[in-house]
Write a protein that holds these residues in place. Sequence first.
Motif, PDB file in Angstrom:
ATOM      1  N   PHE A  61      52.795  41.526  26.775  1.00 48.64           N
ATOM      2  CA  PHE A  61      53.053  42.201  25.457  1.00 48.64           C
ATOM      3  C   PHE A  61      53.053  43.474  25.382  1.00 48.64           C
ATOM      4  O   PHE A  61      54.420  43.762  25.066  1.00 48.64           O
ATOM      5  CB  PHE A  61      51.662  41.947  24.764  1.00 48.64           C
ATOM      6  N   LEU A  62      52.421  44.442  25.593  1.00 46.50           N
ATOM      7  CA  LEU A  62      52.811  45.824  25.837  1.00 46.50           C
ATOM      8  C   LEU A  62      51.873  46.061  27.169  1.00 46.50           C
ATOM      9  O   LEU A  62      50.662  45.966  27.135  1.00 46.50           O
ATOM     10  CB  LEU A  62      52.388  46.628  24.664  1.00 46.50           C
ATOM     11  N   ALA A  63      52.427  46.356  28.246  1.00 51.18           N
ATOM     12  CA  ALA A  63      51.591  46.612  29.576  1.00 51.18           C
ATOM     13  C   ALA A  63      50.681  47.797  29.581  1.00 51.18           C
ATOM     14  O   ALA A  63      49.417  47.537  29.618  1.00 51.18           O
ATOM     15  CB  ALA A  63      52.585  46.839  30.817  1.00 51.18           C
ATOM     16  N   ALA A 109      48.162  42.807  27.543  1.00 47.91           N
ATOM     17  CA  ALA A 109      48.206  44.110  26.780  1.00 47.91           C
ATOM     18  C   ALA A 109      46.991  44.968  26.880  1.00 47.91           C
ATOM     19  O   ALA A 109      45.754  44.823  26.642  1.00 47.91           O
ATOM     20  CB  ALA A 109      47.835  43.612  25.055  1.00 47.91           C
ATOM     21  N   ARG A 110      47.162  45.985  27.770  1.00 48.33           N
ATOM     22  CA  ARG A 110      46.129  46.586  28.239  1.00 48.33           C
ATOM     23  C   ARG A 110      46.532  48.195  27.992  1.00 48.33           C
ATOM     24  O   ARG A 110      47.781  48.746  27.815  1.00 48.33           O
ATOM     25  CB  ARG A 110      46.243  46.659  29.975  1.00 48.33           C
ATOM     26  N   GLY A 111      45.386  49.194  28.179  1.00 47.24           N
ATOM     27  CA  GLY A 111      45.421  50.343  28.013  1.00 47.24           C
ATOM     28  C   GLY A 111      46.106  50.626  26.489  1.00 47.24           C
ATOM     29  O   GLY A 111      45.399  50.101  25.653  1.00 47.24           O
ATOM     30  N   ALA A 112      47.322  51.236  26.571  1.00 48.60           N
ATOM     31  CA  ALA A 112      47.859  51.699  25.308  1.00 48.60           C
ATOM     32  C   ALA A 112      48.443  50.537  24.504  1.00 48.60           C
ATOM     33  O   ALA A 112      48.780  50.510  23.150  1.00 48.60           O
ATOM     34  CB  ALA A 112      49.168  52.752  25.396  1.00 48.60           C
ATOM     35  N   GLY A 113      48.413  49.331  25.394  1.00 43.22           N
ATOM     36  CA  GLY A 113      48.937  48.036  24.769  1.00 43.22           C
ATOM     37  C   GLY A 113      47.848  47.629  23.916  1.00 43.22           C
ATOM     38  O   GLY A 113      48.052  46.986  22.753  1.00 43.22           O
ATOM     39  N   SER A 114      46.799  47.637  24.424  1.00 43.05           N
ATOM     40  CA  SER A 114      45.517  46.998  23.877  1.00 43.05           C
ATOM     41  C   SER A 114      45.271  48.044  22.539  1.00 43.05           C
ATOM     42  O   SER A 114      44.976  47.227  21.533  1.00 43.05           O
ATOM     43  CB  SER A 114      44.575  47.211  24.756  1.00 43.05           C
ATOM     44  N   GLU A 115      45.353  49.386  22.725  1.00 42.13           N
ATOM     45  CA  GLU A 115      45.419  50.236  21.712  1.00 42.13           C
ATOM     46  C   GLU A 115      46.153  49.989  20.467  1.00 42.13           C
ATOM     47  O   GLU A 115      45.473  50.161  19.471  1.00 42.13           O
ATOM     48  CB  GLU A 115      45.267  51.794  22.112  1.00 42.13           C
ATOM     49  N   LEU A 132      43.641  40.912  27.603  1.00 42.46           N
ATOM     50  CA  LEU A 132      43.675  42.313  27.200  1.00 42.46           C
ATOM     51  C   LEU A 132      42.692  43.190  28.084  1.00 42.46           C
ATOM     52  O   LEU A 132      41.969  42.556  28.602  1.00 42.46           O
ATOM     53  CB  LEU A 132      43.016  42.318  25.509  1.00 42.46           C
ATOM     54  N   GLY A 133      42.683  44.507  27.752  1.00 41.83           N
ATOM     55  CA  GLY A 133      41.933  45.363  28.771  1.00 41.83           C
ATOM     56  C   GLY A 133      42.214  46.610  28.331  1.00 41.83           C
ATOM     57  O   GLY A 133      43.228  47.113  28.180  1.00 41.83           O
ATOM     58  N   GLN A 134      41.022  47.579  28.876  1.00 49.89           N
ATOM     59  CA  GLN A 134      41.115  48.956  28.756  1.00 49.89           C
ATOM     60  C   GLN A 134      40.817  49.221  30.309  1.00 49.89           C
ATOM     61  O   GLN A 134      39.602  49.633  30.566  1.00 49.89           O
ATOM     62  CB  GLN A 134      40.278  49.631  27.725  1.00 49.89           C
ATOM     63  N   ALA A 167      36.199  48.255  32.462  1.00 52.70           N
ATOM     64  CA  ALA A 167      37.908  48.292  32.659  1.00 52.70           C
ATOM     65  C   ALA A 167      38.281  47.000  33.234  1.00 52.70           C
ATOM     66  O   ALA A 167      38.958  47.123  33.975  1.00 52.70           O
ATOM     67  CB  ALA A 167      37.648  49.661  33.442  1.00 52.70           C
ATOM     68  N   ASP A 168      37.779  45.812  32.878  1.00 60.14           N
ATOM     69  CA  ASP A 168      38.311  44.628  33.413  1.00 60.14           C
ATOM     70  C   ASP A 168      39.267  43.880  32.444  1.00 60.14           C
ATOM     71  O   ASP A 168      39.238  44.144  31.315  1.00 60.14           O
ATOM     72  CB  ASP A 168      37.183  43.701  34.000  1.00 60.14           C
ATOM     73  N   ASP A 169      39.698  42.851  32.875  1.00 62.60           N
ATOM     74  CA  ASP A 169      40.792  42.044  32.085  1.00 62.60           C
ATOM     75  C   ASP A 169      39.757  40.994  31.193  1.00 62.60           C
ATOM     76  O   ASP A 169      38.830  40.343  31.985  1.00 62.60           O
ATOM     77  CB  ASP A 169      41.647  41.356  33.012  1.00 62.60           C
ATOM     78  N   PHE A 170      40.414  40.645  30.094  1.00 59.88           N
ATOM     79  CA  PHE A 170      39.615  39.700  29.173  1.00 59.88           C
ATOM     80  C   PHE A 170      40.958  38.776  28.820  1.00 59.88           C
ATOM     81  O   PHE A 170      41.535  39.248  27.843  1.00 59.88           O
ATOM     82  CB  PHE A 170      39.209  40.369  27.830  1.00 59.88           C
ATOM     83  N   PRO A 171      40.598  37.528  29.352  1.00 56.45           N
ATOM     84  CA  PRO A 171      41.465  36.394  28.858  1.00 56.45           C
ATOM     85  C   PRO A 171      41.517  36.180  27.487  1.00 56.45           C
ATOM     86  O   PRO A 171      40.517  36.353  26.985  1.00 56.45           O
ATOM     87  CB  PRO A 171      41.219  35.275  29.880  1.00 56.45           C
TER      88      PRO A 171
END
Length: 272
Positions: A61-63, A109-115, A132-134, A167-171
């Motif tokens: 989505f947005l890496a 969608a992680r980091g800024a993608g999650s933001e 998703l994840g930070q 800081a892990d991934d959330f399916p």
Amino acid sequence: MAKQLDISSPAPGYLRATFSNPPINLIDLATIVELSDLVSRLESDRDVKVIVFESADPDFFLAHYDVLTDRARTAAMGPGPTGMHPWLDVLARLARAPVVSVASIRGRARGAGSEFALACDIRFASAEKAILGQFEVAVGAVPGANPMARLGPLVGRGRAIEIVLGADDFPGALAERYGYVNRALPDAELDTFVDRFARRLSGFDKETLVEAKRFVDQVTLPEDAVFPPALECYFRSVARPAAKASLARLLDAGLQTRSAVELDLGRHAAGI
């Protein structure tokens, strides 16, 4: 330079914005500029009622933010209309824009993608393909756009701490259970569901939508003042030796390429 956002209008009052920034939809300076221009349109266009953000890449989505972008250039970007750094400005203005924003999340969608997803009003996700994840804390950095301030009201304090510090991934299905996303739908149903929802809203009176959203915003959105200190902390934290070493390790292993590292970043960021 190729545009990263393809804007279409499937129906009156309804816009669809599709991200495409190969190889993995990294967020960079050009992304921020395009999003700022789009948000300006959303703020001024009296006809737009709902916008759906989606990705042309089924895996991303947005890496996340492009970590190879010169941090000095990022930090030196002039402030947006809110007076904040343009990335914080885009997210704050999108959250308060007089339209309904929907993130249709397929892929990572992680980091800024999650933001970015958290700044949208609504998040619908593919149960099988959304992640998703930070991940920032795992590499020694503090998340820069203060997703903590948006996650807290959505998922509660304990889960916000788990998401950010773990800081892990959330399916998709787990993200739904936590409240990170509104709904996780079977992947084959996601596009139809989101389109039907957007068309439903596009048929409503805009003034009523805007007024009702504004009352929700009053009791749910963080104050703008909470965001700049987090970005300042991000810039300090990524300059520390531990963060530099972690990012160098990940870049050597394939970060920012279409690689196993990016597909399973929650594990690789922690060095597992």
